[in-house]
Motif scaffolding. Structure first.
Motif, mmCIF file in Angstrom:
data_model
loop_
_atom_site.group_PDB
_atom_site.id
_atom_site.type_symbol
_atom_site.label_atom_id
_atom_site.label_comp_id
_atom_site.label_asym_id
_atom_site.label_seq_id
_atom_site.Cartn_x
_atom_site.Cartn_y
_atom_site.Cartn_z
ATOM 1 N N ALA A 1 -35.376 16.740 2.848
ATOM 2 C CA ALA A 1 -36.230 17.738 2.211
ATOM 3 C C ALA A 1 -36.561 18.823 3.232
ATOM 4 C CB ALA A 1 -37.512 17.082 1.704
ATOM 5 N N ILE A 2 -37.001 19.971 2.747
ATOM 6 C CA ILE A 2 -37.340 21.102 3.616
ATOM 7 C C ILE A 2 -38.310 20.677 4.710
ATOM 8 C CG2 ILE A 2 -38.532 23.334 3.683
ATOM 9 C CD1 ILE A 2 -37.517 23.703 0.740
ATOM 10 N N GLU A 3 -39.395 19.984 4.300
ATOM 11 C CA GLU A 3 -40.432 19.586 5.258
ATOM 12 C C GLU A 3 -39.902 18.591 6.289
ATOM 13 O OE1 GLU A 3 -42.328 20.335 1.189
ATOM 14 O OE2 GLU A 3 -40.558 19.319 1.993
ATOM 15 N N GLN A 4 -38.991 17.720 5.869
ATOM 16 C CA GLN A 4 -38.432 16.717 6.783
ATOM 17 C C GLN A 4 -37.515 17.369 7.820
ATOM 18 O OE1 GLN A 4 -36.632 14.197 3.809
ATOM 19 N NE2 GLN A 4 -38.322 12.730 3.876
ATOM 20 N N LEU A 5 -36.683 18.319 7.367
ATOM 21 C CA LEU A 5 -35.799 19.017 8.305
ATOM 22 C C LEU A 5 -36.626 19.832 9.306
ATOM 23 C CD1 LEU A 5 -32.874 19.657 9.109
ATOM 24 C CD2 LEU A 5 -32.908 21.561 7.476
ATOM 25 N N LEU A 6 -37.703 20.441 8.809
ATOM 26 C CA LEU A 6 -38.597 21.200 9.685
ATOM 27 C C LEU A 6 -39.229 20.288 10.732
ATOM 28 C CD1 LEU A 6 -40.177 23.915 10.219
ATOM 29 C CD2 LEU A 6 -41.951 22.979 8.714
ATOM 30 N N PHE A 7 -39.735 19.153 10.295
ATOM 31 C CA PHE A 7 -40.404 18.225 11.208
ATOM 32 C C PHE A 7 -39.450 17.704 12.287
ATOM 33 C CE2 PHE A 7 -41.475 13.664 12.069
ATOM 34 C CZ PHE A 7 -42.567 13.905 12.886
ATOM 35 N N PRO B 1 -27.324 10.628 10.112
ATOM 36 C CA PRO B 1 -27.247 12.008 9.598
ATOM 37 C C PRO B 1 -28.549 12.779 9.789
ATOM 38 C CG PRO B 1 -26.321 10.477 8.008
ATOM 39 C CD PRO B 1 -27.005 9.650 9.046
ATOM 40 N N HIS B 2 -29.687 12.123 9.538
ATOM 41 C CA HIS B 2 -30.982 12.801 9.678
ATOM 42 C C HIS B 2 -31.226 13.239 11.113
ATOM 43 C CE1 HIS B 2 -32.745 10.724 5.823
ATOM 44 N NE2 HIS B 2 -31.698 11.492 5.584
ATOM 45 N N LEU B 3 -30.965 12.350 12.045
ATOM 46 C CA LEU B 3 -31.169 12.674 13.459
ATOM 47 C C LEU B 3 -30.188 13.746 13.923
ATOM 48 C CD1 LEU B 3 -31.792 9.113 14.941
ATOM 49 C CD2 LEU B 3 -33.481 10.928 14.639
ATOM 50 N N LEU B 4 -28.952 13.684 13.410
ATOM 51 C CA LEU B 4 -27.934 14.665 13.790
ATOM 52 C C LEU B 4 -28.348 16.072 13.375
ATOM 53 C CD1 LEU B 4 -25.069 15.361 14.833
ATOM 54 C CD2 LEU B 4 -24.236 14.901 12.525
ATOM 55 N N PHE B 5 -28.769 16.231 12.114
ATOM 56 C CA PHE B 5 -29.142 17.561 11.638
ATOM 57 C C PHE B 5 -30.477 18.012 12.229
ATOM 58 C CE2 PHE B 5 -26.104 16.460 8.205
ATOM 59 C CZ PHE B 5 -25.247 17.538 8.383
#
Length: 296
Positions: free
Chosen positions: A38-44, A214-218
């Motif tokens: 989500a937007i907020e997760q990528l920002l965080f 994937p989350h950590l990579l991005f």
């Protein structure tokens, strides 16, 4: 006068090209990252990685300096960038194709020129006016052909968010331009301020992201490439060159390289009209920057 400073044009160009190539990947990284987060997760996650990066740099060199006048400004700047700026920019990328969001966001230099008139009391010259008109004409052409070529209309809110992001970025740079503090220290304070706020919007929104590959990579790609490491590469390029104007011209390569990556990695159709529109925007930006550099 320059005896204490060693210029190395080959190194300057290498640093500059490295920065431009890395910056060219971020539009693709934003879209791919938003497929997983989500937007907020990528920002965080992005702010987390960038905060760690700046923390290690500050600890490694053992130098931290914030001027008294900047002790209130630095945290406020952190709310503007990275917090609000990337929250708005990611929202734009979620609503728009990358080949639309990226050129519109590139007009931040035009917004900067516009805001410099009332804030820095810079005159609106004919050349600056032509550059501004050209860039926004390029945006209009881009949106027109995108509407014609796509089955559905372009998301109007997404366009407004992309334009709004340029306002936040320009305000950030105009304010930080007056700072007498160490730039790295200012960045550290800004990210230290933004980090808890990004955590709050994450907790009250989609929740904390899972810490999978994937989350950590991005998160790392956005935090290190877009927000952190590339900034330092660009600073090194500028400092190693005796001709900063020539190095600054390299940045005009970035949006075109970005379109190539968007086409191959996101599968978005990059038509001639898209390239033509971006060319108008870039020419307008170049005209505006040439005017401001000659004035200074």
């Amino acid at each position: 006068m320059n005896s204490t400073h060693t210029y190395n044009e080959r190194e300057a160009i290498a640093y500059g090209i490295s920065a431009v190539l890395l910056w060219s990947t971020v539009a693709t990284a934003f879209k791919l990252g938003l497929e997983y987060l989500a937007i907020e997760q990528l920002l965080f996650l992005g702010i987390c990685f960038s905060w760690l990066f700046f923390s290690f740099l500050i600890l490694g060199r053992g130098k931290f300096f914030i001027d008294k006048k900047d002790r209130v400004i630095a945290p406020l700047l952190g709310m503007v960038n990275p917090f609000a700026y990337y929250l708005i920019l990611f929202s734009a990328y979620e609503r728009l194709p990358a080949h639309i969001a990226q050129p519109i966001n590139y007009t931040w230099a035009i917004t900067l020129a516009l805001l410099s008139i009332p804030i820095l009391r810079e005159p609106l010259t004919l050349r600056t006016g032509i550059g501004i008109a050209l860039s926004y004409l390029g945006v209009a052409v881009l949106l027109y052909f995108s509407n014609v070529q796509n089955t559905g209309p372009i998301d109007a809110l997404g366009v407004c968010l992309a334009l709004l992001s340029t306002l936040f970025w320009a305000l950030y740079w105009l304010t930080s331009k007056k700072s007498q503090s160490d730039p790295l220290s200012m960045m550290f304070v800004a990210f230290s301020t933004a980090l808890p706020f990004s955590l709050i919007v994450c907790l009250y929104g989609p929740g904390l992201p899972e810490l999978n590959t994937p989350h950590l990579l991005f998160g790392a790609w956005v935090g290190l490439i877009e927000m952190g490491m590339t900034y330092l590469l660009w600073q090194k390029a500028i400092s190693r060159s005796a001709n900063t104007g020539r190095i600054a011209q390299l940045i005009f390569l970035s949006p075109f390289i970005s379109l190539v990556l968007i086409h191959f990695f996101l599968g978005e159709n990059i038509s001639f009209s898209i390239i033509f529109s971006l060319s108008i925007i870039v020419i307008g930006t170049w005209v505006t920057q040439k005017d401001s550099s000659s004035a200074s």
